[in-house]
Design an enzyme around this catalytic site. Structure first.
Site, PDB file in Angstrom:
ATOM      1  N   TYR A   6       0.790  -1.227   0.097  1.00  0.00           N
ATOM      2  CA  TYR A   6      -0.091  -0.114  -0.200  1.00  0.00           C
ATOM      3  C   TYR A   6       0.891   1.293  -0.169  1.00  0.00           C
ATOM      4  O   TYR A   6       0.582   2.266   0.577  1.00  0.00           O
ATOM      5  CB  TYR A   6      -0.938  -0.030   1.265  1.00  0.00           C
ATOM      6  CG  TYR A   6      -1.807  -1.173   1.359  1.00  0.00           C
ATOM      7  CD1 TYR A   6      -2.704  -1.517   0.367  1.00  0.00           C
ATOM      8  CD2 TYR A   6      -1.665  -2.021   2.600  1.00  0.00           C
ATOM      9  CE1 TYR A   6      -3.553  -2.760   0.735  1.00  0.00           C
ATOM     10  CE2 TYR A   6      -2.456  -3.224   2.753  1.00  0.00           C
ATOM     11  CZ  TYR A   6      -3.414  -3.587   1.616  1.00  0.00           C
ATOM     12  OH  TYR A   6      -4.190  -4.608   2.018  1.00  0.00           O
ATOM     13  N   TYR A 133     -14.582  -4.420   2.971  1.00  0.00           N
ATOM     14  CA  TYR A 133     -13.192  -5.053   2.552  1.00  0.00           C
ATOM     15  C   TYR A 133     -13.176  -6.393   2.994  1.00  0.00           C
ATOM     16  O   TYR A 133     -13.392  -6.964   3.876  1.00  0.00           O
ATOM     17  CB  TYR A 133     -12.120  -4.148   3.613  1.00  0.00           C
ATOM     18  CG  TYR A 133     -10.687  -4.686   3.384  1.00  0.00           C
ATOM     19  CD1 TYR A 133      -9.933  -4.379   2.046  1.00  0.00           C
ATOM     20  CD2 TYR A 133     -10.080  -5.702   4.056  1.00  0.00           C
ATOM     21  CE1 TYR A 133      -8.830  -4.743   1.904  1.00  0.00           C
ATOM     22  CE2 TYR A 133      -8.921  -6.351   3.884  1.00  0.00           C
ATOM     23  CZ  TYR A 133      -8.094  -5.878   2.531  1.00  0.00           C
ATOM     24  OH  TYR A 133      -6.840  -6.427   2.205  1.00  0.00           O
ATOM     25  N   ASP A 223     -17.648 -12.584   7.032  1.00  0.00           N
ATOM     26  CA  ASP A 223     -16.079 -12.524   7.058  1.00  0.00           C
ATOM     27  C   ASP A 223     -15.757 -11.980   8.401  1.00  0.00           C
ATOM     28  O   ASP A 223     -15.698 -10.864   8.721  1.00  0.00           O
ATOM     29  CB  ASP A 223     -15.849 -11.613   5.891  1.00  0.00           C
ATOM     30  CG  ASP A 223     -14.289 -11.432   5.894  1.00  0.00           C
ATOM     31  OD1 ASP A 223     -13.466 -11.849   6.773  1.00  0.00           O
ATOM     32  OD2 ASP A 223     -13.791 -10.511   4.948  1.00  0.00           O
ATOM     33  N   LYS A 250      -6.445 -13.603  10.378  1.00  0.00           N
ATOM     34  CA  LYS A 250      -5.692 -12.710  11.360  1.00  0.00           C
ATOM     35  C   LYS A 250      -5.445 -13.262  12.819  1.00  0.00           C
ATOM     36  O   LYS A 250      -4.465 -13.804  12.842  1.00  0.00           O
ATOM     37  CB  LYS A 250      -6.530 -11.291  11.480  1.00  0.00           C
ATOM     38  CG  LYS A 250      -6.564 -10.762  10.104  1.00  0.00           C
ATOM     39  CD  LYS A 250      -6.850  -9.400  10.350  1.00  0.00           C
ATOM     40  CE  LYS A 250      -6.347  -8.468   9.061  1.00  0.00           C
ATOM     41  NZ  LYS A 250      -7.387  -8.076   7.977  1.00  0.00           N
TER      42      LYS A 250
HETATM   43  C1  LIG Z   1      -7.315  -8.585   6.587  1.00  0.00           C
HETATM   44  C2  LIG Z   1      -8.655  -8.969   6.041  1.00  0.00           C
HETATM   45  C3  LIG Z   1      -9.110  -9.712   5.002  1.00  0.00           C
HETATM   46  C4  LIG Z   1      -7.622 -10.401   4.156  1.00  0.00           C
HETATM   47  O1  LIG Z   1      -6.847 -11.187   5.214  1.00  0.00           O
HETATM   48  P1  LIG Z   1      -5.295 -11.444   4.691  1.00  0.00           P
HETATM   49  O2  LIG Z   1      -4.941 -12.285   5.510  1.00  0.00           O
HETATM   50  O3  LIG Z   1      -4.635  -9.917   4.698  1.00  0.00           O
HETATM   51  O4  LIG Z   1      -5.437 -11.771   3.225  1.00  0.00           O
HETATM   52  C5  LIG Z   1     -10.093 -10.168   4.701  1.00  0.00           C
HETATM   53  N1  LIG Z   1     -11.266  -9.775   5.228  1.00  0.00           N
HETATM   54  C6  LIG Z   1     -11.342  -8.807   6.387  1.00  0.00           C
HETATM   55  C7  LIG Z   1     -12.549  -8.373   7.079  1.00  0.00           C
HETATM   56  C8  LIG Z   1      -9.919  -8.347   6.781  1.00  0.00           C
HETATM   57  O5  LIG Z   1      -9.834  -7.543   7.765  1.00  0.00           O
END
Ligand SMILES: *Cc1c(COP(=O)(O)O)cnc(C)c1O
Length: 399
Positions: A6, A133, A223, A250
């Site tokens: 980024y 996102y 998600d 994460k």
């Molecule tokens: C960080 C994130 C992702 C992507 O995860 P990566 O391990 O960076 O590929 C997907 N969805 C959400 C809500 C996120 O915060």
């Protein structure tokens, strides 16, 4: 050389070089910093946690990785069993991958193929949120609504298969009445939209989404890559409203190694189960179910359970509300707090220029983006450390 994320490489300021990390602290040559970002929201137990480090060392003495194609092993079996038992309802079927973005891809692929397996070819559309996102890979970008990716729109034109709506029940109902026959799924970051600007919304939206998905047979995907493991003050938002497919990443490994999981419920799993080989889920990341990642994830979950983390997070929220009460400034648009997340949204990115260095000099690592100054602290920080983080945020507006 390293190509950093980024960043415009030409104008990028030199990144801080970390030489050690312990507990909630990052160490540079000349500074000790509280990590108010938890390394992109993942290091929930802090750095160099003895239990987590030991889990990796012990597993490395056996093997670090074997593939899941035709092979299996105890760490992945134990983690899958633990997740199935720990997560609500029949979210029992764990498909592992190496990052959150890939796990989102898997979820979206599952939702589409679920219907194709039933010879339902009409359901090609995905309903998602504005400011969503979901990661940086292509389909994840497409269901996302990040301005950084609008060059994709310029290149390919308007999206045909993704509908974005705001987090309002009226917009939700309208989208369902218009598109329900064409939707295979609805995907959301539940309660808290992270990278889209720490936007918070009410659980009633999710409850209504669940009802409409049930009514029209649409799959609901949460998600929880960012919201999972306590960030909203709930263990998972899925404890409040249950999705058909849940994505975790994460904090899954306590921030030790990249790993993620897409967890399906019985209905979704059944849509692939049968005698026909072409109904199988055609996906298989090389490092899925990595033994080091699974070993450390299992221990991370045990720490979360045994350490009464939900009380720690409730305390973080309480202190944050107390400390941020009454903060106002002509440049501040809104202060938002939920669980272990606080965000100060300003009116223009210019008013956060220089804040990172300001925080650095005061012993806090922060990484504001666009109009958002925020903290997502490791849950193990103590009251003084949390107050220090929040004080630095407030002081910026008082100088
Ligand atoms: C960080 C994130 C992702 C992507 O995860 P990566 O391990 O960076 O590929 C997907 N969805 C959400 C809500 C996120 O915060």
């Amino acid at each position: 050389m390293i190509w950093y994320p980024y960043q415009q490489m030409k104008t990028m300021k030199t990144p801080y070089k970390i030489i050690d990390a312990q507990g909630v602290f990052l160490y540079t040559e000349d500074q000790k910093l509280i990590d108010s970002v938890s390394s992109w929201w993942s290091v929930i137990h802090g750095y160099k946690h003895p239990v987590l480090t030991e889990a990796i060392k012990a597993q490395a003495d056996h093997f670090s990785h074997v593939m899941l194609g035709g092979l299996t092993h105890e760490p992945v079996q134990k983690l899958a069993d633990k997740l199935a038992q720990w997560l609500p309802g029949d979210l029992d079927y764990c498909f592992f991958s190496d990052s959150g973005s890939v796990a989102v891809e898997v979820a979206l692929k599952m939702a589409l193929q679920y219907y194709v397996n039933q010879k339902d070819w009409k359901r090609t559309k995905v309903l998602s949120l504005t400011h969503a996102y979901h990661g940086d890979t292509f389909k994840a970008m497409e269901v996302g609504d990040d301005e950084d990716y609008h060059f994709i729109l310029e290149a390919y034109g308007e999206k045909k298969d993704v509908i974005h709506i705001p987090t309002q029940i009226s917009a939700l109902e309208e989208a369902f009445s218009r598109y329900h026959e064409e939707l295979n799924c609805m995907i959301v970051e539940p309660l808290l939209q992270g990278a889209g600007g720490m936007r918070m919304y009410d659980v009633s939206f999710l409850q209504r989404a669940r009802q409409l998905c049930d009514e029209y047979g649409v799959l609901l995907i949460f998600d929880e890559v960012a919201t999972g493991f306590g960030r909203t003050g709930n263990r998972f938002v899925s404890d409040l409203v249950q999705p058909d497919i849940l994505v975790l990443g994460k904090a899954l490994t306590g921030g030790y190694i990249g790993h993620a999981v897409t967890i399906a419920n019985h209905r979704v799993y059944n849509g692939f189960y049968g005698d026909e080989p072409d109904k199988a889920l055609m996906h298989g990341p090389t490092f899925m179910g990595n033994a080091l990642a699974c070993s450390v994830a299992l221990k991370s979950i045990e720490l979360f359970e045994q350490g009464d983390y939900l009380s720690k997070i409730a305390r973080i929220e309480e202190i944050t509300k107390r400390e941020m009460a009454g903060l106002s400034h002509p440049q501040i648009r809104e202060v938002r707090i939920m669980g272990g997340c606080v965000c100060v949204e300003v009116r223009g990115a210019a008013s956060l220029q220089g804040f990172q260095q300001f925080a650095y000099e005061r012993g806090v690592f922060s990484r504001p983006f666009l109009n958002y100054m925020y903290a997502m602290v490791p849950y193990v920080l103590n009251e003084d450390e949390l107050v220090q983080v929040l004080t630095v945020m407030k002081e910026w507006f008082r100088q």
